[in-house]
Structures are given as C-alpha cells and as structure tokens.
Write a protein that holds these residues in place. Structure first.
Motif, PDB file in Angstrom:
ATOM      1  N   LYS A 317      22.184  -1.430 -20.952  1.00  0.00           N
ATOM      2  CA  LYS A 317      21.854  -1.575 -19.537  1.00  0.00           C
ATOM      3  C   LYS A 317      22.819  -2.555 -18.871  1.00  0.00           C
ATOM      4  CE  LYS A 317      16.889  -0.721 -20.158  1.00  0.00           C
ATOM      5  NZ  LYS A 317      15.529  -1.302 -20.104  1.00  0.00           N
ATOM      6  N   VAL A 318      22.941  -2.427 -17.559  1.00  0.00           N
ATOM      7  CA  VAL A 318      23.820  -3.314 -16.806  1.00  0.00           C
ATOM      8  C   VAL A 318      23.019  -3.972 -15.684  1.00  0.00           C
ATOM      9  CG1 VAL A 318      26.055  -3.559 -15.687  1.00  0.00           C
ATOM     10  CG2 VAL A 318      25.669  -1.649 -17.259  1.00  0.00           C
ATOM     11  N   ILE A 319      22.990  -5.294 -15.702  1.00  0.00           N
ATOM     12  CA  ILE A 319      22.260  -6.090 -14.723  1.00  0.00           C
ATOM     13  C   ILE A 319      23.288  -6.780 -13.821  1.00  0.00           C
ATOM     14  CG2 ILE A 319      20.440  -7.812 -14.422  1.00  0.00           C
ATOM     15  CD1 ILE A 319      19.759  -5.390 -16.329  1.00  0.00           C
ATOM     16  N   LEU A 320      22.996  -6.876 -12.548  1.00  0.00           N
ATOM     17  CA  LEU A 320      23.906  -7.545 -11.620  1.00  0.00           C
ATOM     18  C   LEU A 320      23.262  -8.804 -11.056  1.00  0.00           C
ATOM     19  CD1 LEU A 320      26.593  -7.537 -10.083  1.00  0.00           C
ATOM     20  CD2 LEU A 320      25.421  -6.323  -8.234  1.00  0.00           C
ATOM     21  N   ASP A 321      24.009  -9.884 -11.081  1.00  0.00           N
ATOM     22  CA  ASP A 321      23.601 -11.160 -10.494  1.00  0.00           C
ATOM     23  C   ASP A 321      23.985 -11.138  -9.011  1.00  0.00           C
ATOM     24  OD1 ASP A 321      22.981 -13.812 -10.040  1.00  0.00           O
ATOM     25  OD2 ASP A 321      24.118 -14.582 -11.740  1.00  0.00           O
ATOM     26  N   VAL A 322      23.007 -11.325  -8.119  1.00  0.00           N
ATOM     27  CA  VAL A 322      23.281 -11.291  -6.682  1.00  0.00           C
ATOM     28  C   VAL A 322      22.939 -12.630  -6.039  1.00  0.00           C
ATOM     29  CG1 VAL A 322      22.927  -8.801  -6.544  1.00  0.00           C
ATOM     30  CG2 VAL A 322      21.003 -10.329  -6.065  1.00  0.00           C
ATOM     31  N   VAL A 323      23.701 -12.965  -4.982  1.00  0.00           N
ATOM     32  CA  VAL A 323      23.545 -14.246  -4.285  1.00  0.00           C
ATOM     33  C   VAL A 323      23.285 -13.952  -2.818  1.00  0.00           C
ATOM     34  CG1 VAL A 323      24.560 -16.521  -3.894  1.00  0.00           C
ATOM     35  CG2 VAL A 323      25.275 -15.161  -5.872  1.00  0.00           C
ATOM     36  N   TYR A 324      22.023 -13.964  -2.431  1.00  0.00           N
ATOM     37  CA  TYR A 324      21.659 -13.663  -1.049  1.00  0.00           C
ATOM     38  C   TYR A 324      20.900 -14.802  -0.371  1.00  0.00           C
ATOM     39  CZ  TYR A 324      22.609  -8.774  -2.397  1.00  0.00           C
ATOM     40  OH  TYR A 324      23.187  -7.618  -2.846  1.00  0.00           O
ATOM     41  N   GLY A 325      20.650 -15.877  -1.071  1.00  0.00           N
ATOM     42  CA  GLY A 325      19.804 -16.935  -0.526  1.00  0.00           C
ATOM     43  C   GLY A 325      20.536 -17.985   0.273  1.00  0.00           C
ATOM     44  N   HIS A 326      21.861 -17.971   0.236  1.00  0.00           N
ATOM     45  CA  HIS A 326      22.652 -18.948   0.981  1.00  0.00           C
ATOM     46  C   HIS A 326      24.068 -18.416   1.116  1.00  0.00           C
ATOM     47  CE1 HIS A 326      24.635 -20.131  -2.802  1.00  0.00           C
ATOM     48  NE2 HIS A 326      23.438 -20.107  -3.336  1.00  0.00           N
ATOM     49  N   ALA A 327      24.865 -19.050   1.952  1.00  0.00           N
ATOM     50  CA  ALA A 327      26.256 -18.636   2.141  1.00  0.00           C
ATOM     51  C   ALA A 327      27.131 -19.868   2.309  1.00  0.00           C
ATOM     52  CB  ALA A 327      26.384 -17.733   3.367  1.00  0.00           C
ATOM     53  N   ASP A 328      28.394 -19.730   1.937  1.00  0.00           N
ATOM     54  CA  ASP A 328      29.360 -20.798   2.148  1.00  0.00           C
ATOM     55  C   ASP A 328      29.642 -20.949   3.645  1.00  0.00           C
ATOM     56  OD1 ASP A 328      31.635 -22.457   0.603  1.00  0.00           O
ATOM     57  OD2 ASP A 328      32.515 -21.574   2.410  1.00  0.00           O
ATOM     58  N   ASN A 329      30.132 -22.126   4.023  1.00  0.00           N
ATOM     59  CA  ASN A 329      30.440 -22.375   5.436  1.00  0.00           C
ATOM     60  C   ASN A 329      31.482 -21.412   5.995  1.00  0.00           C
ATOM     61  OD1 ASN A 329      28.681 -24.556   5.975  1.00  0.00           O
ATOM     62  ND2 ASN A 329      30.052 -25.957   4.914  1.00  0.00           N
ATOM     63  N   GLN A 330      32.292 -20.815   5.120  1.00  0.00           N
ATOM     64  CA  GLN A 330      33.256 -19.827   5.611  1.00  0.00           C
ATOM     65  C   GLN A 330      32.561 -18.607   6.207  1.00  0.00           C
ATOM     66  OE1 GLN A 330      36.675 -18.711   3.249  1.00  0.00           O
ATOM     67  NE2 GLN A 330      36.804 -20.719   2.283  1.00  0.00           N
ATOM     68  N   GLY A 331      31.278 -18.481   5.971  1.00  0.00           N
ATOM     69  CA  GLY A 331      30.541 -17.384   6.572  1.00  0.00           C
ATOM     70  C   GLY A 331      30.676 -17.355   8.090  1.00  0.00           C
ATOM     71  N   LEU A 332      30.799 -18.541   8.704  1.00  0.00           N
ATOM     72  CA  LEU A 332      30.931 -18.602  10.158  1.00  0.00           C
ATOM     73  C   LEU A 332      32.264 -18.057  10.635  1.00  0.00           C
ATOM     74  CD1 LEU A 332      29.318 -22.101  10.761  1.00  0.00           C
ATOM     75  CD2 LEU A 332      28.366 -19.885  11.419  1.00  0.00           C
TER      76      LEU A 332
END
Length: 786
Positions: A317-332
């Motif tokens: 099986k293949v599991i993916l780690d996702v990061v949706y709870g915060h963002a770097d300041n470059q997001g702006l």
C-alpha cells in the motif's frame, strides 16, 4: 502545433454556469462545485480554465497567458533555453472568478510537456498583478512559474494496477462500506534522500529491481532488505514547496511577447529544492514537487504506485503525508490573502471558516489521492483551528478533519475512502502537552482512523539512560490503545530531535556504542526494540529508511534566507552525533563546507557550536552574530564573517547534509546480520497480523523488578483465534543479565512444544526453559502453536 484560440461560445456558457453558482453566495454546495472546476481541465481539443482571486472583482480585465513549447525538451538538463509560442486572451470575469475555454492548447502527458499558463489581473489605474493557478495538476518549474496544462485523465486511463483496485472493491462488504483498512506495518520514506538520485522514478526503479530479484531468487543486499517486509510505505509530503527568493529562479522569460503567436525564449533551470516537504504554501498541492521528478512528468508518481501495488508476493500500500493545517509565509506571495487567517508559529493560519477555502483544500486532497493512494497521513492535526469570536479562543476544527476522512476517491472505476492516519498531539503546544496528550481524540470522534502513538510522536530519547523505564507509562498505554496507533520508535521527527540534543547536557547511554554516532545509530535501529515493536506489541509499527540504514538524518532545507542561519545553527550537535573523522575525511562528503575553509571536523564542530550559542545569545541577530564570531580567540578555522558569508555557510550546510543524509551513500555500512534480522521480524509481523490488536485478558507485559541496573522486558500474548502463544524477553538497557523464563513470572506453566521464533543476532538458545544471558539490545521471542 494546432492554432490556439479562445472559444467564445464555450467560454460564455462556462461563465454562465459560474454565475449561477455564485448568485446566492458561496455556500457549501456551491463552493464544492466551484472547487471541482478550478484549475485546468482537458476535454479533447478544448481546455477549461477557471481561476479564483478576490481582486478579480476590482479588475478592469483578466487575461490568460499561454506559453507552448515549440520543440520537445529534456527536463533533466541543469539549465537550458527553449522557444515557446505565446498567446494572450481576455477572459470572462464573474465576481471573484474568471474563466476561459481554449481551443488547440497542447495538453501534457507522459511523453511531452503541455502549454504553460498564468493569468494577469489589470486595474483601471494601469497596474496589474500576475496570478498563477493554485489548483494546477502540474507545476514543473515550481510555485513562482507558470503551471502546465496536463491531461491527467489520459495518463491515469492506462494505469497498470486496475486489477489491484478491483480486488479492493471485492473486499468491501457494501458500496457504502468502502474504506481501505490499515496496513500491518509501515515504512516512512523521504523521496529525495531514499535513493542516490532522489526522485520518484528512481525509487520506483529500486523497487522494480528488488521485485525482479525476488522473482529470480537473486541475493538481496542489506539496503534492499531494508525496503522489504512492509505491506505499506508512507511518502513524506510530495507537494510543491517554498523557494529561496534569490537562488531559485527556475523559469525566466528572456523576451516579452509583442503579439499573439510571437515566439520568445525561456531560460529554464531544473528545480533543486532541498526540504523535508513540510514547508508548503498549499498553492499547487494537487501537483508534485518538481525537484523529486526525473522527467518533470507527474506520472512518475503513478508508476511508483503501480510498482508497489503490483509488487511480487504481496501488494504494498502507499500512504501519503499531507500538510493542510498551516502554510509558510510565502503563501502570501502566491495565494490571495483571503485564503489565510493571520500568522502562527509556522507562518500562516488557514481560513477554515471560508466555504471556498475549505472546499479547495478538500479538492486538492481528492485530486492528489486519486493517483491511487491507499491512505492519508494528516500532519499536525492539532493545528487545524479557527478563531471563535464569541469565546475569544482558538477552536479545533474537528468537523473539517471529519470531512477530510469522508473524501471519496475514484481510481480505475473503483470508489473508496482511504485509510486515515492523524498526527494529533493536542493540547500541544501547551506547556504540559507531553503529559496531557492522549493521542486518542480523533479516533474517539471518528472511530476508524489511526493516530500516531505517543512513543513515536513525542520527543523520544532512546539514547538516554533510563529512557525505557521513564517511558513505561506510555508503553503500558500501547497495550490498551495500540490497535488504533501508529507505533514504532524511529521517524523523521524523533531522529532529528535526537541529533539536536546536546550530548554534554544529557546522560548518554554509551552501552549502545563506544562513539556518539554508534549510540545514535543503535538507539534508532535497536534489535531489541525492533523485536518488541514489530514482533510483539499492538499497533501498526513504522520504521524509517534512514534509521534502518544507519544513515544520518537532520533538518535540511535550502529554501529561505530569513531563518537559514538559525536552522543551520540548531543542527550544531549533528556534528557530534552523526559525523566522525572517517566521514569528514571522505572526499565525497562536505565538499561545500570544505570549500568554505573548514579543514577539520573539530574546526567545524567548534564553529557550529559557537554559532548556536550566538544565535541564542543575540536572539538571532545575524549582523551581531557575524561581528561576534570574528572576535573569538583563538579564531575559527574560517574567518571574516559577515551576514552574506553566514548565509553561504547555511546553504553549504544544507546542500552537504542533503547529500550526506542520502541512504544510498551509506549502504556499504549497513550491518548485514542486523538487516536480515530486522527483515525477519517484519515478515513475522506480516504473518501474524493479530498482533495489531490490543492485549487480551490473558496477555501480560512487565519489566523485571527490582531493576538492579538492567531493564528487562517480559511479555506473553495469545491469539484468541489460532491459539498461538508468544513469549518475549529483551534487555532494553543496562548491564548483561542472566534470565530464566520459568522464573520470570510469566503465565506459562507448560514449557513443552515451545520453539525459538526470533532471536537477535549472536544470541543462541534452543529451549525456553534454559537460562540465558541477555546483553543490551538483545532479545528473544518464543512461539508455541496449538
């Protein structure tokens, strides 16, 4: 190349649909519909484009800009120039959205790059802004470059693991009961350091190579054995990442097009971002980090998934780690500010209360997992929060976590919900989080998910004396709650925290080795702990590629200037824990640091620790740090420091460590007997999936008391279905001690028919009722079949 044009009737029809959806406001259903349409979608010769940006409401006009390569090009070249044909069309704006249907644009696929695109929003005062697509399928040159029109449906339509998904479908009890179940164990993989070339393609090729050896019964090397014995792997995040504002300019237009159809030259640089994968901006999270692609083609991910799903003997099986709870300041820099809700310790909070933002994140998740992932690991679930004005506090958005769990995938015609794993240490970062965190909140709410266990989440220190008795209370929780936990003891966080510890300030357990490097290697690749976690205790035990391969691990990134010096300084003790004179003298390691003038390991250690001290003392003021570094007496090996030189040091550190922490660079140091033992324990786990369950009424687990200088664990388990019984004894830390199972206090009275199932290397014993001497890291597992 076909003629490219704006299809006006289709565009107007598309705009009418959008207008109808936004007429009564962006409620949940409308937001989900619009999120599904955002991005670029190929339908034969037509391609639909939909972009969201609040400033579109103020715009005088919105244009789409298309750049179509005139000839094929090789993504793998470090630098190159390509010619593109440019087209620009004014598109239709509706509220905060703008859309177009384009005829004749080239769609990318497995074999070619498609038309690149971006937007401009022009205002009545003559100003304009460039806007890029946060929902793109392909971003070959990163977050600050045009996205690529990519025919994902065409690519996925020929996938080679369709039979795998049909078998999964047959295992569901009903169409509504379609969640993929947990794996038996798990291997965490950081793609860019797992193989020499650090790409999804090279990782896929490695598994193909191993698979071919298995088919031909060829001999496996220890590093190949380290990738086997798992029925699932977990990829650390593979999303597009933040970029260094000066060093990462991957797309540079040499000319400005004067009219439609004009040809211009683009200077391309192959993306070379070094990062764990967690420094994301959410922009482009449906796409892939181009730095882990050999070809720049997203289907490299599909090929890896196909390879693992079709692996000889047993699918992986293949599991993916996702990061949706915060963002770097470059997001702006790349997303509308309305996407965010202020700043936090990581950078930016996400505006989870916005129906559209909420729908966009869920749609990003759906698109990414539709590549064929079996499961999702949600990073930092405790960070999904929103501000509640009435109570003046931050509230955990558990409803959104439930929505993430309910996203349904459609792969090869099979609808399913992935296995969900949440890393949730609430009330972290409250001061008492290590004591107060239960690691059970989300499982209690939703029932089906797994969570990271405390032994793998917390800042574990198995290189310290008394670690195993000090964590005993957490181990006992594993017996009661472990069947819903990801267990184990080595991962990207725990190893990093280990190498950040100041060895002079702790009680290092030198019984694990006669050097700090040996202590660290054996702390996170401990045969007794492997036997315990993989061969006996409940849960889904997870291992880490670097830990299994005695490969160093550190926090590494080359993506910012603001904190680059601080990040490098905080890894100062890595020079003590993970580098010896042998490695430093090796000509292939630390080339950039040596070019800066570091000639000895002691010189590097002295400087790095001095830098760390000054980062703390000055509260991180780089100018003051440089001045103080130049005042040290005796001077450092490298002198004449200023802020620019400190940033060059930080970059050299990141690039040298990225190479040094590559698993293939240390394959020849792996202990063959330990690799073979670890594999044998994992294969035992796969044959005994009942171990996943919590302890039963007759099971027990304890340590010998009084301790008298040695922590020896004893345990007994019985499978209620097969009647199989297990007994374990392991020396976790301390002096060598002789034990005698019949006198241990285990609930075993009949010692007939027991056999040694697993024993750590160099341990010889044939009968359960014979005395045995156990040294640190040694253990034995007995089995009796009914």
């Amino acid at each position: 190349m076909s003629a490219i044009s704006l299809n006006r009737p289709e565009t107007e029809a598309f705009a009418k649909e959008i207008h109808q959806k936004i007429t009564y406001g962006l409620k949940k259903s409308a937001a989900r519909y619009l999120a599904g349409r955002l991005g670029a979608h190929v339908h034969g010769t037509l391609s639909e484009f939909l972009i969201w940006h609040p400033k579109i409401k103020e715009a005088e006009s919105v244009h789409i800009h298309l750049f179509t390569p005139l000839l094929p090009f090789n993504f793998d070249k470090p630098e190159q120039h390509i010619s593109v044909a440019c087209h620009s069309f004014e598109i239709i704006a509706k509220g905060e959205f703008a859309c177009a249907v384009i005829e004749g644009a080239t769609a990318g696929d497995r074999d070619r790059f498609g038309t690149f695109y971006e937007y401009s929003i022009r205002f009545s005062d003559g100003s304009s802004i460039i806007v890029r697509d946060p929902m793109a399928w392909s971003m070959p040159y990163g977050i600050y470059s045009p996205a690529e029109l990519y025919d994902v449906e065409k690519v996925r339509s020929t996938r080679k693991d369709a039979e795998y998904f049909k078998r999964i479908q047959q295992s569901f009890e009903s169409p509504d009961d379609n969640r993929i179940g947990p794996s038996v164990n798990l291997l965490e993989v950081h793609t860019s350091t797992a193989t020499k070339y650090g790409t999804l393609q090279s990782l896929s090729n490695r598994y193909k190579q191993i698979g071919n050896k298995l088919k031909s019964e060829g001999k496996l090397s220890p590093d190949e054995q380290n990738l086997l014995g798992f029925d699932a792997i977990e990829l650390m995040p593979v999303d597009p990442l933040i970029e260094h504002p000066k060093n990462h300019n991957f797309w540079n237009a040499i000319q400005t097009p004067k009219n439609n159809g004009a040809e211009i030259t683009i200077h391309l640089t192959k993306p070379s971002i070094i990062n764990w994968g967690y420094d994301i901006v959410l922009f482009g999270s449906a796409a892939l980090n181009p730095s882990i692609l050999t070809t720049g083609r997203p289907h490299e991910l599909l090929e890896l998934i196909e390879t693992l799903h079709n692996f000889p003997g047993q699918p992986i099986k293949v599991i993916l780690d996702v990061v949706y709870g915060h963002a770097d300041n470059q997001g702006l820099n790349v997303m509308p500010e309305e996407f965010f809700a202020g700043h936090n310790m990581y950078g930016l909070n996400i505006r989870f209360r916005s129906p559209l933002v909420r729908a966009m994140i869920l749609e990003m998740q759906r698109r990414k997992i539709d590549w064929g992932f079996d499961g999702v690991r949600v990073d930092g679930a405790q960070d999904f929060k929103y501000y509640d004005e009435s109570s003046d506090q931050l509230i955990h958005d558990d409803d959104f976590l439930k929505e993430m769990s309910e996203v349904e995938q459609n792969v090869a015609g099979v609808r399913y919900k992935p296995w969900m794993i949440f890393e949730d240490g609430r009330p972290w970062p409250r001061d008492d989080w290590e004591l107060a965190s239960t690691y059970r909140e989300i499982t209690a709410q939703q029932g089906h998910p797994h969570q990271w266990a405390p032994m793998i989440f917390a800042y574990n220190t198995p290189y310290n004396y008394t670690y195993w008795v000090s964590k005993w209370w957490r181990l006992k929780e594993l017996l009661k709650f472990g069947e819903k936990w990801i267990s184990g003891y080595a991962n990207h966080d725990t190893m990093r925290r280990g190498t950040q510890a100041d060895p002079s300030a702790i009680n290092v357990n030198f019984q694990l080795g006669n050097s700090l490097k040996m202590v660290m290697d054996n702390a996170y690749n401990n045969t007794a702990t492997t036997l315990l976690m993989n061969g006996f205790l409940p849960g889904v035990p997870m291992d880490f590629v670097q830990a299994l391969g005695n490969t160093p691990w550190s926090f590494i990134r080359n993506t910012d200037t603001t904190y680059a010096i601080k990040v490098a300084a905080e890894e100062a003790h890595f020079t003590e824990w993970q580098i010896t004179g042998v490695e430093f003298r090796n000509a292939r390691f630390f080339k950039k640091l040596k070019d800066l003038g570091f000639r000895s390991l002691e010189g590097l250690r002295r400087f790095s620790k001095g830098l760390l001290y000054l980062v703390k003392a000055t509260e991180y003021k780089p100018g003051n740090i440089a001045e103080l570094l130049n005042s040290f007496d005796p001077p450092f090996e490298v002198t004449n420091w200023d802020t620019d030189k400190l940033n060059r040091y930080a970059l050299a550190w990141a690039e040298d460590l990225h190479f040094y922490c590559n698993a293939d660079m240390h394959a020849d140091t792996i202990e063959p007997r330990k690799a073979a033992f670890n594999l044998a324990v994992r294969e035992f786990r796969l044959r005994n999936s009942w171990l996943h369950s919590n302890f039963g009424a007759s099971d027990c687990f304890f340590y010998r008391e009084p301790v008298d200088g040695t922590v020896i664990f004893f345990g007994y388990r019985k499978d209620s279905i097969s009647g199989k019984e297990l007994v374990i004894a392991a020396n976790m830390e301390g002096q060598p001690r002789q034990i005698h199972i019949p006198k241990s206090g285990l609930p075993v009275t009949n010692f007939d028919d027991w056999s040694v199932e697993l024993s750590t290397p160099s341990l010889k014993l044939k009968k359960i009722d014979e005395p045995i001497k156990l040294s640190i890291t040694q253990g034995i597992l007995f089995q009796r079949q009914q």
